[in-house]
Design an enzyme around this catalytic site. Structure first.
Site, PDB file in Angstrom:
ATOM      1  NE  ARG A  95      -0.059  -4.353  -2.424  1.00 63.42           N
ATOM      2  CZ  ARG A  95      -1.333  -4.818  -2.431  1.00 63.42           C
ATOM      3  NH1 ARG A  95      -2.036  -4.267  -3.091  1.00 63.42           N
ATOM      4  NH2 ARG A  95      -1.435  -6.066  -1.589  1.00 63.42           N
ATOM      5  CB  SER A 121      -8.119  -5.809  -6.799  1.00 64.27           C
ATOM      6  OG  SER A 121      -7.027  -6.496  -7.668  1.00 64.27           O
TER       7      SER A 121
HETATM    8  P1  ADP Z   1      -4.569 -11.944  -2.717  1.00 64.43           P
HETATM    9  O1  ADP Z   1      -6.351 -11.909  -2.293  1.00 64.43           O
HETATM   10  O2  ADP Z   1      -3.977 -13.244  -2.596  1.00 64.43           O
HETATM   11  O3  ADP Z   1      -3.686 -11.034  -1.895  1.00 64.43           O
HETATM   12  P2  ADP Z   1      -4.469 -10.006  -4.809  1.00 64.43           P
HETATM   13  O4  ADP Z   1      -4.940 -10.380  -6.055  1.00 64.43           O
HETATM   14  O5  ADP Z   1      -4.804  -8.957  -4.021  1.00 64.43           O
HETATM   15  O6  ADP Z   1      -4.635 -11.436  -4.374  1.00 64.43           O
HETATM   16  O7  ADP Z   1      -2.614 -10.040  -5.136  1.00 64.43           O
HETATM   17  C1  ADP Z   1      -2.181 -11.028  -5.533  1.00 64.43           C
HETATM   18  C2  ADP Z   1      -0.382 -10.975  -5.248  1.00 64.43           C
HETATM   19  O8  ADP Z   1      -0.017  -9.669  -5.801  1.00 64.43           O
HETATM   20  C3  ADP Z   1      -0.225 -10.514  -3.846  1.00 64.43           C
HETATM   21  O9  ADP Z   1       1.119 -11.024  -3.268  1.00 64.43           O
HETATM   22  C4  ADP Z   1      -0.320  -8.919  -3.685  1.00 64.43           C
HETATM   23  O10 ADP Z   1       0.819  -8.404  -2.733  1.00 64.43           O
HETATM   24  C5  ADP Z   1       0.485  -8.763  -5.114  1.00 64.43           C
HETATM   25  N1  ADP Z   1       0.084  -7.371  -5.502  1.00 64.43           N
HETATM   26  C6  ADP Z   1      -1.046  -6.853  -5.498  1.00 64.43           C
HETATM   27  N2  ADP Z   1      -1.041  -5.486  -6.030  1.00 64.43           N
HETATM   28  C7  ADP Z   1       0.319  -5.117  -6.083  1.00 64.43           C
HETATM   29  C8  ADP Z   1       1.122  -4.290  -6.853  1.00 64.43           C
HETATM   30  N3  ADP Z   1       0.333  -2.930  -6.900  1.00 64.43           N
HETATM   31  N4  ADP Z   1       2.510  -4.278  -6.610  1.00 64.43           N
HETATM   32  C9  ADP Z   1       3.169  -5.373  -6.347  1.00 64.43           C
HETATM   33  N5  ADP Z   1       2.371  -6.673  -6.098  1.00 64.43           N
HETATM   34  C10 ADP Z   1       0.965  -6.588  -5.778  1.00 64.43           C
END
Ligand code: ADP
Length: 162
Positions: free
Chosen positions: A90, A129
């Site tokens: 992001r 999230s």
């Molecule tokens: P983690 O706890 O492994 O970071 P997340 O569920 O928060 O798991 O995120 C999983 C992946 O998705 C990560 O690589 C994160 O950077 C990506 N991600 C989360 N939100 C977005 C978004 N809005 N746009 C692009 N990538 C995202």
């Protein structure tokens, strides 16, 4: 067959994740979305609930499957014969953390697991999230962050916890 794994917490899945899943599904023959069962993090949804929610929002993408795993991604990927991990970026703040994980995974897997980064679509650059959960907790509008089905699940979960 070109396959990839998209690992993460997905607590819960947002439009940002769905965008990455759809784009990855256009690049690979099969994409496995893998929910990490991380005992160290307290999650709003159980792993089973997160898997079900992901299955529901990806049901119209035939080459996406949803699974869960414990422990190290490299071990899961080796078991499943997956050699590419997808992660989303992001902002620069994601970069340092993601670079470290990617390097570690390549080292631990002795080069067997490489990571590909997809940059966020600009309209989702702000989306996480944790921010969705925070907005929902204060009854804010999350309709631009998650599909209606996920919004309903969040509301139900928060109501049950009150
Ligand atoms: P983690 O706890 O492994 O970071 P997340 O569920 O928060 O798991 O995120 C999983 C992946 O998705 C990560 O690589 C994160 O950077 C990506 N991600 C989360 N939100 C977005 C978004 N809005 N746009 C692009 N990538 C995202």
């Amino acid at each position: 067959m070109k396959s990839a794994v998209y690992p993460g917490s997905f607590d819960p899945v947002t439009y940002g994740h769905i965008d990455i899943i759809k784009r990855a599904a256009r690049m690979f023959d099969q994409v496995t979305v893998a929910v990490l069962d991380n005992k160290a993090k307290t999650a709003l949804f159980s792993v089973e609930e997160r898997v079900r929610m992901l299955q529901k929002v990806t049901e119209d993408i035939p080459n996406v499957r949803v699974d869960s795993f414990n422990g190290l991604l490299v071990n899961y990927a080796a078991r499943e014969n997956l050699h590419v991990a997808i992660r989303g970026l992001r902002a620069v703040t994601d970069f340092e953390y993601e670079l470290q994980i990617a390097q570690t995974n390549r080292l631990l897997s002795k080069g067997a697991l490489d990571t590909i980064f997809l940059t966020t679509s600009l309209q989702y650059a702000y989306l996480s999230s944790s921010s969705v959960k925070e907005i929902a907790m204060f009854d804010g509008d999350i309709s631009m962050c998650v599909p209606p089905y996920i919004e309903e699940k969040i509301r139900e979960k928060l109501k049950a916890g009150r």
